[in-house]
Design a protein around this motif. Structure first.
Motif, PDB file in Angstrom:
ATOM      1  N   GLU A  11     -21.525 -12.183  67.633  1.00  0.00           N
ATOM      2  CA  GLU A  11     -22.910 -12.762  67.433  1.00  0.00           C
ATOM      3  C   GLU A  11     -24.066 -12.174  67.986  1.00  0.00           C
ATOM      4  N   ALA A  12     -23.758 -12.017  69.084  1.00  0.00           N
ATOM      5  CA  ALA A  12     -25.085 -11.492  70.073  1.00  0.00           C
ATOM      6  C   ALA A  12     -25.065  -9.846  69.662  1.00  0.00           C
ATOM      7  N   ARG A  13     -23.962  -9.153  69.362  1.00  0.00           N
ATOM      8  CA  ARG A  13     -24.182  -7.789  68.915  1.00  0.00           C
ATOM      9  C   ARG A  13     -25.032  -7.677  67.524  1.00  0.00           C
ATOM     10  N   ARG A  14     -24.647  -8.652  66.756  1.00  0.00           N
ATOM     11  CA  ARG A  14     -25.352  -8.639  65.401  1.00  0.00           C
ATOM     12  C   ARG A  14     -26.891  -8.668  65.893  1.00  0.00           C
ATOM     13  N   LEU A  15     -27.203  -9.702  66.678  1.00  0.00           N
ATOM     14  CA  LEU A  15     -28.806  -9.817  66.880  1.00  0.00           C
ATOM     15  C   LEU A  15     -29.267  -8.850  67.474  1.00  0.00           C
TER      16      LEU A  15
ATOM     17  N   ASN B 149     -32.694  -7.126  65.481  1.00  0.00           N
ATOM     18  CA  ASN B 149     -33.729  -6.920  66.437  1.00  0.00           C
ATOM     19  C   ASN B 149     -34.216  -5.329  66.713  1.00  0.00           C
ATOM     20  N   ALA B 150     -33.328  -4.673  66.985  1.00  0.00           N
ATOM     21  CA  ALA B 150     -33.606  -3.345  67.198  1.00  0.00           C
ATOM     22  C   ALA B 150     -33.951  -2.566  65.939  1.00  0.00           C
ATOM     23  N   LEU B 151     -33.531  -2.824  64.660  1.00  0.00           N
ATOM     24  CA  LEU B 151     -33.900  -2.369  63.521  1.00  0.00           C
ATOM     25  C   LEU B 151     -34.877  -3.040  62.903  1.00  0.00           C
ATOM     26  N   ALA B 152     -35.507  -4.528  63.378  1.00  0.00           N
ATOM     27  CA  ALA B 152     -36.447  -4.823  62.639  1.00  0.00           C
ATOM     28  C   ALA B 152     -37.620  -3.986  62.130  1.00  0.00           C
ATOM     29  N   PRO B 153     -38.266  -3.041  62.998  1.00  0.00           N
ATOM     30  CA  PRO B 153     -39.304  -2.410  62.515  1.00  0.00           C
ATOM     31  C   PRO B 153     -38.987  -1.251  61.356  1.00  0.00           C
ATOM     32  N   VAL B 154     -37.702  -1.036  61.262  1.00  0.00           N
ATOM     33  CA  VAL B 154     -37.383  -0.156  60.129  1.00  0.00           C
ATOM     34  C   VAL B 154     -37.243  -1.008  58.960  1.00  0.00           C
ATOM     35  N   CYS B 155     -36.476  -2.220  59.181  1.00  0.00           N
ATOM     36  CA  CYS B 155     -36.033  -3.168  57.794  1.00  0.00           C
ATOM     37  C   CYS B 155     -37.178  -3.866  57.376  1.00  0.00           C
ATOM     38  N   ALA B 156     -38.474  -3.783  58.148  1.00  0.00           N
ATOM     39  CA  ALA B 156     -39.452  -5.110  57.835  1.00  0.00           C
ATOM     40  C   ALA B 156     -39.742  -4.797  56.415  1.00  0.00           C
ATOM     41  N   SER B 157     -39.681  -3.926  55.677  1.00  0.00           N
ATOM     42  CA  SER B 157     -40.307  -3.705  54.401  1.00  0.00           C
ATOM     43  C   SER B 157     -39.197  -4.061  53.201  1.00  0.00           C
ATOM     44  N   LEU B 158     -37.724  -4.222  53.623  1.00  0.00           N
ATOM     45  CA  LEU B 158     -36.617  -4.356  52.789  1.00  0.00           C
ATOM     46  C   LEU B 158     -36.509  -5.951  52.432  1.00  0.00           C
ATOM     47  N   ALA B 159     -35.896  -5.990  51.256  1.00  0.00           N
ATOM     48  CA  ALA B 159     -35.545  -7.207  51.061  1.00  0.00           C
ATOM     49  C   ALA B 159     -34.306  -7.780  51.938  1.00  0.00           C
TER      50      ALA B 159
ATOM     51  N   ALA C 175     -25.332   0.127  60.359  1.00  0.00           N
ATOM     52  CA  ALA C 175     -25.525   0.634  61.868  1.00  0.00           C
ATOM     53  C   ALA C 175     -24.664   0.121  62.774  1.00  0.00           C
ATOM     54  N   HIS C 176     -24.330  -1.232  62.601  1.00  0.00           N
ATOM     55  CA  HIS C 176     -23.506  -1.902  63.441  1.00  0.00           C
ATOM     56  C   HIS C 176     -22.027  -1.111  63.405  1.00  0.00           C
ATOM     57  N   LEU C 177     -21.515  -0.702  62.285  1.00  0.00           N
ATOM     58  CA  LEU C 177     -20.268  -0.096  61.776  1.00  0.00           C
ATOM     59  C   LEU C 177     -20.434   1.047  62.711  1.00  0.00           C
ATOM     60  N   LEU C 178     -21.314   2.032  62.290  1.00  0.00           N
ATOM     61  CA  LEU C 178     -21.286   3.538  62.671  1.00  0.00           C
ATOM     62  C   LEU C 178     -21.461   3.731  64.167  1.00  0.00           C
ATOM     63  N   TYR C 179     -22.086   2.729  65.089  1.00  0.00           N
ATOM     64  CA  TYR C 179     -22.204   2.526  66.166  1.00  0.00           C
ATOM     65  C   TYR C 179     -21.300   1.674  67.027  1.00  0.00           C
ATOM     66  N   SER C 180     -19.962   1.962  66.811  1.00  0.00           N
ATOM     67  CA  SER C 180     -18.885   1.041  67.424  1.00  0.00           C
ATOM     68  C   SER C 180     -17.654   1.851  67.661  1.00  0.00           C
ATOM     69  N   ALA C 181     -16.757   1.276  68.321  1.00  0.00           N
ATOM     70  CA  ALA C 181     -15.612   1.687  68.821  1.00  0.00           C
ATOM     71  C   ALA C 181     -14.748   1.974  67.856  1.00  0.00           C
ATOM     72  N   SER C 182     -14.903   1.169  66.666  1.00  0.00           N
ATOM     73  CA  SER C 182     -13.901   1.571  65.469  1.00  0.00           C
ATOM     74  C   SER C 182     -14.377   2.716  64.630  1.00  0.00           C
ATOM     75  N   ALA C 183     -15.652   3.033  64.601  1.00  0.00           N
ATOM     76  CA  ALA C 183     -16.063   4.224  64.119  1.00  0.00           C
ATOM     77  C   ALA C 183     -15.734   5.316  64.545  1.00  0.00           C
ATOM     78  N   TRP C 184     -15.595   5.315  66.153  1.00  0.00           N
ATOM     79  CA  TRP C 184     -15.291   6.366  67.037  1.00  0.00           C
ATOM     80  C   TRP C 184     -13.847   6.534  67.001  1.00  0.00           C
ATOM     81  N   GLU C 185     -12.986   5.714  66.588  1.00  0.00           N
ATOM     82  CA  GLU C 185     -11.544   5.740  66.516  1.00  0.00           C
ATOM     83  C   GLU C 185     -11.015   6.520  64.799  1.00  0.00           C
ATOM     84  N   VAL C 186     -11.592   6.055  64.113  1.00  0.00           N
ATOM     85  CA  VAL C 186     -11.391   6.520  62.810  1.00  0.00           C
ATOM     86  C   VAL C 186     -11.924   8.216  62.585  1.00  0.00           C
ATOM     87  N   LEU C 187     -13.270   8.257  62.899  1.00  0.00           N
ATOM     88  CA  LEU C 187     -13.648   9.596  63.245  1.00  0.00           C
ATOM     89  C   LEU C 187     -12.751  10.479  64.093  1.00  0.00           C
TER      90      LEU C 187
END
Length: 213
Positions: free
Chosen positions: A126-130, A134-144, A155-167
């Motif tokens: 939950e803390a990580r999602r937040l 918050n970090a992406l709020a400026p980029v996503c402000a115009s999105l639904a 973004a959460h997926l690609l910047y994670s240990a899971s993505a590191w392991e799969v790649l």
């Protein structure tokens, strides 16, 4: 009237810090050698740290509190930050973190696959999602809202240990190469968001679906 004088001994404080460090170090060492199905208990941590089990609870009132303290400690130990504060932090995160994950391969895999590791990670979700929202709020402000959630989740997926392991395991990439690949993907996605291409693509797709219906 008498007053009670409190005195904080520097030596006592230093001993407390050393004991706390020994507990976290013991957990790290146990995770490094853990089997995939392992559940690391407090007895094992106490034995590895060379202390009594009750001593652990003087420093961490619950197992959950210990696990919550472990992640910041581990990230500081390996020199990685997984709490981005701005879009650039998200993009550059894998490039910086994945080589560090590789340098601590066993502990990272234990964090992903052991029961103890999964329990730790779920306590931070939950803390990580937040942080990512918050970090992406400026980029996503115009999105639904739904589109913003998709972008943030990717973004959460690609910047994670899971993505590191799969790649690393499926893509055959080194930690550095995996970091470059994930950062490149994030750059592409967030650049498309910034230019409004994601909204245009989604709208076009929905129009096509309506036309076909």
């Amino acid at each position: 009237m008498t007053t009670t004088r409190t005195y904080n001994s520097p030596l006592r404080d230093e001993k407390a810090r050393a004991t706390r460090e020994a507990i976290l170090q013991a957990l790290y060492e146990l995770m490094n050698g853990a089997e995939e199905t392992a559940e690391i208990g407090m007895d094992a941590i106490a034995e590895r740290a060379g202390i009594r089990k009750r001593t652990i609870f003087r420093h961490f009132s619950t197992k959950e509190e210990l696990f919550a303290a472990f992640w910041p400690w581990l990230n500081a130990r390996i020199g990685a930050s997984v709490s981005p504060r701005a879009p650039r932090d998200v993009i550059d995160g894998p490039r910086q973190a994945f080589p560090l994950f590789e340098a601590h391969d066993a502990a990272m895999r234990a964090a992903l696959h052991t029961r103890t590791g999964r329990e730790m990670r779920m306590g931070t979700v939950e803390a990580r999602r937040l942080h990512f929202a918050n970090a992406l709020a400026p980029v996503c402000a115009s999105l639904a809202p739904e589109e913003a959630r998709r972008v943030t989740a990717l973004a959460h997926l690609l910047y994670s240990a899971s993505a590191w392991e799969v790649l690393k395991d499926y893509g055959g990439l080194s930690g550095a190469q995996a970091g470059e690949a994930a950062s490149w993907a994030l750059e592409v996605i967030l650049s498309a968001v910034t230019k409004g291409e994601i909204r245009a693509d989604v709208a076009s797709q929905r129009k096509d679906e309506r036309d076909e219906a």
